[in-house]
Scaffold this motif. Structure first.
Motif, PDB file in Angstrom:
ATOM      1  N   ILE A 261      -4.994  12.781   9.926  1.00  0.00           N
ATOM      2  CA  ILE A 261      -4.060  12.915  11.057  1.00  0.00           C
ATOM      3  C   ILE A 261      -3.551  11.527  11.472  1.00  0.00           C
ATOM      4  CG2 ILE A 261      -3.739  13.810  13.393  1.00  0.00           C
ATOM      5  CD1 ILE A 261      -6.008  15.813  12.853  1.00  0.00           C
ATOM      6  N   GLY A 262      -4.455  10.557  11.559  1.00  0.00           N
ATOM      7  CA  GLY A 262      -4.052   9.200  11.954  1.00  0.00           C
ATOM      8  C   GLY A 262      -3.076   8.594  10.946  1.00  0.00           C
ATOM      9  N   ASN A 263      -3.333   8.869   9.681  1.00  0.00           N
ATOM     10  CA  ASN A 263      -2.441   8.380   8.626  1.00  0.00           C
ATOM     11  C   ASN A 263      -1.053   9.015   8.754  1.00  0.00           C
ATOM     12  OD1 ASN A 263      -2.312   6.954   5.907  1.00  0.00           O
ATOM     13  ND2 ASN A 263      -1.597   9.010   5.397  1.00  0.00           N
ATOM     14  N   HIS A 264      -1.040  10.314   9.060  1.00  0.00           N
ATOM     15  CA  HIS A 264       0.238  11.016   9.274  1.00  0.00           C
ATOM     16  C   HIS A 264       0.979  10.395  10.463  1.00  0.00           C
ATOM     17  CE1 HIS A 264       3.144  14.213   9.684  1.00  0.00           C
ATOM     18  NE2 HIS A 264       2.696  14.510  10.893  1.00  0.00           N
ATOM     19  N   PHE A 265       0.270  10.123  11.541  1.00  0.00           N
ATOM     20  CA  PHE A 265       0.918   9.518  12.721  1.00  0.00           C
ATOM     21  C   PHE A 265       1.489   8.127  12.385  1.00  0.00           C
ATOM     22  CE2 PHE A 265      -1.717  12.063  16.103  1.00  0.00           C
ATOM     23  CZ  PHE A 265      -0.981  13.206  15.792  1.00  0.00           C
ATOM     24  N   ASN A 266       0.787   7.371  11.564  1.00  0.00           N
ATOM     25  CA  ASN A 266       1.322   6.054  11.167  1.00  0.00           C
ATOM     26  C   ASN A 266       2.666   6.209  10.459  1.00  0.00           C
ATOM     27  OD1 ASN A 266      -0.522   4.191  12.130  1.00  0.00           O
ATOM     28  ND2 ASN A 266      -1.856   4.333  10.337  1.00  0.00           N
ATOM     29  N   GLU A 267       2.845   7.345   9.794  1.00  0.00           N
ATOM     30  CA  GLU A 267       4.083   7.560   9.037  1.00  0.00           C
ATOM     31  C   GLU A 267       5.279   7.882   9.930  1.00  0.00           C
ATOM     32  OE1 GLU A 267       4.574   6.747   6.094  1.00  0.00           O
ATOM     33  OE2 GLU A 267       2.506   6.468   5.413  1.00  0.00           O
ATOM     34  N   TYR A 268       5.044   8.087  11.230  1.00  0.00           N
ATOM     35  CA  TYR A 268       6.180   8.244  12.153  1.00  0.00           C
ATOM     36  C   TYR A 268       7.020   6.965  12.153  1.00  0.00           C
ATOM     37  CZ  TYR A 268       4.543  12.559  14.581  1.00  0.00           C
ATOM     38  OH  TYR A 268       4.176  13.832  14.910  1.00  0.00           O
ATOM     39  N   ALA A 269       6.407   5.861  11.768  1.00  0.00           N
ATOM     40  CA  ALA A 269       7.104   4.559  11.739  1.00  0.00           C
ATOM     41  C   ALA A 269       8.215   4.531  10.700  1.00  0.00           C
ATOM     42  CB  ALA A 269       6.091   3.453  11.445  1.00  0.00           C
ATOM     43  N   GLY A 270       8.166   5.457   9.735  1.00  0.00           N
ATOM     44  CA  GLY A 270       9.229   5.552   8.735  1.00  0.00           C
ATOM     45  C   GLY A 270       9.220   4.403   7.754  1.00  0.00           C
ATOM     46  N   TYR A 271      10.261   4.380   6.927  1.00  0.00           N
ATOM     47  CA  TYR A 271      10.289   3.404   5.830  1.00  0.00           C
ATOM     48  C   TYR A 271      10.518   1.976   6.342  1.00  0.00           C
ATOM     49  CZ  TYR A 271      10.278   7.662   3.148  1.00  0.00           C
ATOM     50  OH  TYR A 271       9.915   8.879   2.641  1.00  0.00           O
ATOM     51  N   ASP A 272      11.005   1.851   7.593  1.00  0.00           N
ATOM     52  CA  ASP A 272      11.202   0.496   8.134  1.00  0.00           C
ATOM     53  C   ASP A 272       9.953  -0.007   8.861  1.00  0.00           C
ATOM     54  OD1 ASP A 272      13.768   0.512   7.223  1.00  0.00           O
ATOM     55  OD2 ASP A 272      14.589   1.354   9.090  1.00  0.00           O
ATOM     56  N   CYS A 273       8.899   0.793   8.845  1.00  0.00           N
ATOM     57  CA  CYS A 273       7.639   0.423   9.508  1.00  0.00           C
ATOM     58  C   CYS A 273       7.869   0.031  10.965  1.00  0.00           C
ATOM     59  CB  CYS A 273       6.938  -0.708   8.763  1.00  0.00           C
ATOM     60  SG  CYS A 273       6.376  -0.213   7.155  1.00  0.00           S
ATOM     61  N   ASP A 274       8.589   0.869  11.691  1.00  0.00           N
ATOM     62  CA  ASP A 274       8.813   0.620  13.120  1.00  0.00           C
ATOM     63  C   ASP A 274       7.696   1.331  13.896  1.00  0.00           C
ATOM     64  OD1 ASP A 274       9.589   0.476  15.703  1.00  0.00           O
ATOM     65  OD2 ASP A 274      11.545   1.449  15.443  1.00  0.00           O
ATOM     66  N   TYR A 275       6.623   0.578  14.137  1.00  0.00           N
ATOM     67  CA  TYR A 275       5.436   1.205  14.745  1.00  0.00           C
ATOM     68  C   TYR A 275       5.608   1.544  16.224  1.00  0.00           C
ATOM     69  CZ  TYR A 275       3.205   0.745  10.309  1.00  0.00           C
ATOM     70  OH  TYR A 275       2.918   0.900   8.982  1.00  0.00           O
ATOM     71  N   SER A 276       6.771   1.179  16.791  1.00  0.00           N
ATOM     72  CA  SER A 276       7.030   1.619  18.172  1.00  0.00           C
ATOM     73  C   SER A 276       7.245   3.150  18.168  1.00  0.00           C
ATOM     74  CB  SER A 276       8.256   0.907  18.750  1.00  0.00           C
ATOM     75  OG  SER A 276       9.418   1.351  18.076  1.00  0.00           O
ATOM     76  N   LEU A 277       7.440   3.734  16.981  1.00  0.00           N
ATOM     77  CA  LEU A 277       7.643   5.193  16.888  1.00  0.00           C
ATOM     78  C   LEU A 277       6.320   5.966  16.787  1.00  0.00           C
ATOM     79  CD1 LEU A 277      10.631   5.139  14.355  1.00  0.00           C
ATOM     80  CD2 LEU A 277      10.746   5.568  16.822  1.00  0.00           C
ATOM     81  N   TYR A 278       5.214   5.232  16.778  1.00  0.00           N
ATOM     82  CA  TYR A 278       3.890   5.889  16.735  1.00  0.00           C
ATOM     83  C   TYR A 278       3.816   6.897  17.894  1.00  0.00           C
ATOM     84  CZ  TYR A 278      -1.140   6.373  16.112  1.00  0.00           C
ATOM     85  OH  TYR A 278      -2.398   6.878  15.864  1.00  0.00           O
ATOM     86  N   PRO A 279       3.301   8.116  17.651  1.00  0.00           N
ATOM     87  CA  PRO A 279       3.365   9.135  18.702  1.00  0.00           C
ATOM     88  C   PRO A 279       2.593   8.771  19.967  1.00  0.00           C
ATOM     89  CG  PRO A 279       1.988   9.868  16.873  1.00  0.00           C
ATOM     90  CD  PRO A 279       2.663   8.608  16.423  1.00  0.00           C
ATOM     91  N   SER A 280       3.184   9.116  21.105  1.00  0.00           N
ATOM     92  CA  SER A 280       2.536   8.879  22.400  1.00  0.00           C
ATOM     93  C   SER A 280       1.328   9.817  22.522  1.00  0.00           C
ATOM     94  CB  SER A 280       3.529   9.205  23.516  1.00  0.00           C
ATOM     95  OG  SER A 280       3.811  10.594  23.474  1.00  0.00           O
ATOM     96  N   LYS A 281       0.542   9.606  23.554  1.00  0.00           N
ATOM     97  CA  LYS A 281      -0.635  10.460  23.755  1.00  0.00           C
ATOM     98  C   LYS A 281      -0.191  11.921  23.936  1.00  0.00           C
ATOM     99  CE  LYS A 281      -5.097  10.487  26.008  1.00  0.00           C
ATOM    100  NZ  LYS A 281      -6.043   9.863  26.913  1.00  0.00           N
ATOM    101  N   ASP A 282       0.905  12.145  24.669  1.00  0.00           N
ATOM    102  CA  ASP A 282       1.389  13.521  24.879  1.00  0.00           C
ATOM    103  C   ASP A 282       1.809  14.158  23.561  1.00  0.00           C
ATOM    104  OD1 ASP A 282       0.981  13.533  27.539  1.00  0.00           O
ATOM    105  OD2 ASP A 282       3.078  13.179  28.115  1.00  0.00           O
ATOM    106  N   GLU A 283       2.518  13.376  22.738  1.00  0.00           N
ATOM    107  CA  GLU A 283       2.952  13.911  21.431  1.00  0.00           C
ATOM    108  C   GLU A 283       1.733  14.213  20.563  1.00  0.00           C
ATOM    109  OE1 GLU A 283       7.224  11.954  20.327  1.00  0.00           O
ATOM    110  OE2 GLU A 283       5.590  10.543  20.631  1.00  0.00           O
ATOM    111  N   GLN A 284       0.743  13.344  20.640  1.00  0.00           N
ATOM    112  CA  GLN A 284      -0.471  13.574  19.848  1.00  0.00           C
ATOM    113  C   GLN A 284      -1.183  14.836  20.331  1.00  0.00           C
ATOM    114  OE1 GLN A 284      -3.135  10.371  18.921  1.00  0.00           O
ATOM    115  NE2 GLN A 284      -1.562   8.814  19.200  1.00  0.00           N
TER     116      GLN A 284
END
Ligand SMILES: Nc1ncnc2c1ncn2[C@@H]1O[C@H](COP(=O)(O)OP(=O)(O)OP(=O)(O)O)[C@@H](O)[C@H]1O
Length: 376
Positions: A261-284
């Motif tokens: 699950i954590g690995n999947h959430f890291n992938e929210y950053a997309g191909y540009d590795c924008d980790y500001s897109l990591y899911p918030s606590k509510d999204e998680q």
């Protein structure tokens, strides 16, 4: 580079269905025009019903020259003028350094029988044939869509319930330590790579691995058969049928649930590795509710959400270490022209950026008296 044989023709089955196998190999470095007759010969060798079909009935196009493999779409026009579509996957050179092909093939047979991914149609010397999935590939931003996130969570839970025979030992630390051993002793000829590589303190990386392993071991996280690479490119959606597909089980293994699950959430950053897109606590929490109980997501107890939050975000850190070290091996072994060393730094720096916060959350959670003996 020529084709190397990854496995010999072997007995493979899906449920009671025996999967055809061929000892042939196809050199993936050939041009598509030169690959075509070899793929036709391979299909005829694998599938008896096409052995006398004229070669002109076969057409081939490239689906993706993915990071690790060459994926082709093969269409076969049978007598009734209806096309039969398949994919033929040719494994990239040196991928066996990071991918265990025997483990992958065993998992595919069981996952495919359980309804996940493309159907396995045949195996050959350096690849496999699967059904063609008529669906679109998700984008990183699709994964944030609440309806899709809920469906991914629900399917991931089902995926985690599939039983794959063999060892149930979680693999993340075995893999990370194996990658570490290989990654820390590389020699680069390329001057620029060498300079960047030599700035890495492997003693520091090793200390981080040990510290994180000790922390996550205390969580006693459930072990499941995990996909381990659930990025948007490995999720496909047929909107008309409202069917979501998980594909590409190359990295699948028994592992900690929170890692997947954590690995999947890291992938929210997309191909540009924008980790500001990591899911918030509510999204998680939205994801966790559907993962833990897709029938009654709003009934999931708060303590279960908190526990999964701690587990996921601790193993999210492990996912950064895993792919950081993977990238160093790729920097040396992969024929693909990609700046893998910078990718190492991107993942390792993100690990260091997030470490303090999530270590603090995990330690505070573990120190709660109501958790009792379990976490001592
Ligand atoms: N069975 C299939 N049917 C249709 N399209 C597929 C199928 N398998 C893969 N694809 C498409 O090809 C893309 C690449 O597939 P896949 O991720 O399996 O390849 P890969 O070589 O492992 O790539 P990478 O290393 O980048 O993950 C997918 O994102 C999807 O769009």
């Amino acid at each position: 580079m020529g084709a190397t044989k990854i496995w010999n023709a072997m007995e493979v089955s899906e449920g009671t269905r025996k999967i055809p196998s061929s000892p042939l190999t196809v050199d993936h470095s050939l041009s598509i025009a030169h690959i075509k007759p070899k793929i036709v010969a391979l299909c005829k060798d694998l599938f008896n019903q096409w052995s006398n079909l004229d070669d002109s009935r076969f057409s081939i196009e490239t689906v993706s020259g993915g990071i690790t493999n060459l994926l082709l779409k093969v269409s076969v026009r049978e007598d009734d003028a209806k096309d039969e579509n398949m994919t033929v996957r040719l494994y990239g050179p040196n991928t066996e350094y990071v991918i265990n092909r025997e483990r992958e093939l065993q998992a595919i047979q069981h996952l495919s029988a359980a309804g996940f991914g493309a159907k396995l149609l045949g195996v050959f010397g350096n690849g496999m044939v699967q059904s063609f999935i008529d669906a679109r590939t998700l984008t990183p931003s699709d994964m944030k869509n609440p309806k899709l996130a809920a469906e991914i969570a629900k399917q991931l839970r089902k995926f985690h319930q599939v039983e794959i025979p063999g060892s149930k030992e979680p693999q993340v630390w075995n893999d990370v330590l194996k990658f570490f051993k290989n990654a820390s002793t590389l020699q680069f000829d390329d001057g620029e790579k060498k300079i960047k590589y030599e700035t890495i303190s492997f003693q520091e990386v090793h200390d981080e691995i040990i510290e994180l392993k000790e922390l996550t071991d205390r969580l006693n996280a459930p072990v499941v058969f995990a996909h381990n690479d659930l990025l948007s490119g490995n999720l496909m959606l047929n909107e008309d049928k409202e069917k979501l597909y998980f594909i590409d089980f190359e990295y699948g293994s028994y592992n900690y649930r929170g890692f997947d699950i954590g690995n999947h959430f890291n992938e929210y950053a997309g191909y540009d590795c924008d980790y500001s897109l990591y899911p918030s606590k509510d999204e998680q929490f939205h994801f966790f509710r559907h993962y833990l109980d897709s029938d009654q997501p709003n009934e999931v107890p708060g303590k279960d959400l908190e526990a999964l939050y701690v587990e996921t975000n601790s193993y999210m850190l492990a996912s950064h270490l895993y792919w950081a070290l993977w990238a160093l091996i790729q920097a040396k072994m992969s024929p693909i022209d990609f700046d893998y060393i910078s990718y190492f730094f991107m993942r390792y720096n993100e690990y260091k950026k997030q470490k303090e916060n999530y270590f603090c959350i995990a330690k505070s959670y573990l120190s709660k008296p109501e958790l009792g003996e379990r976490f001592i």
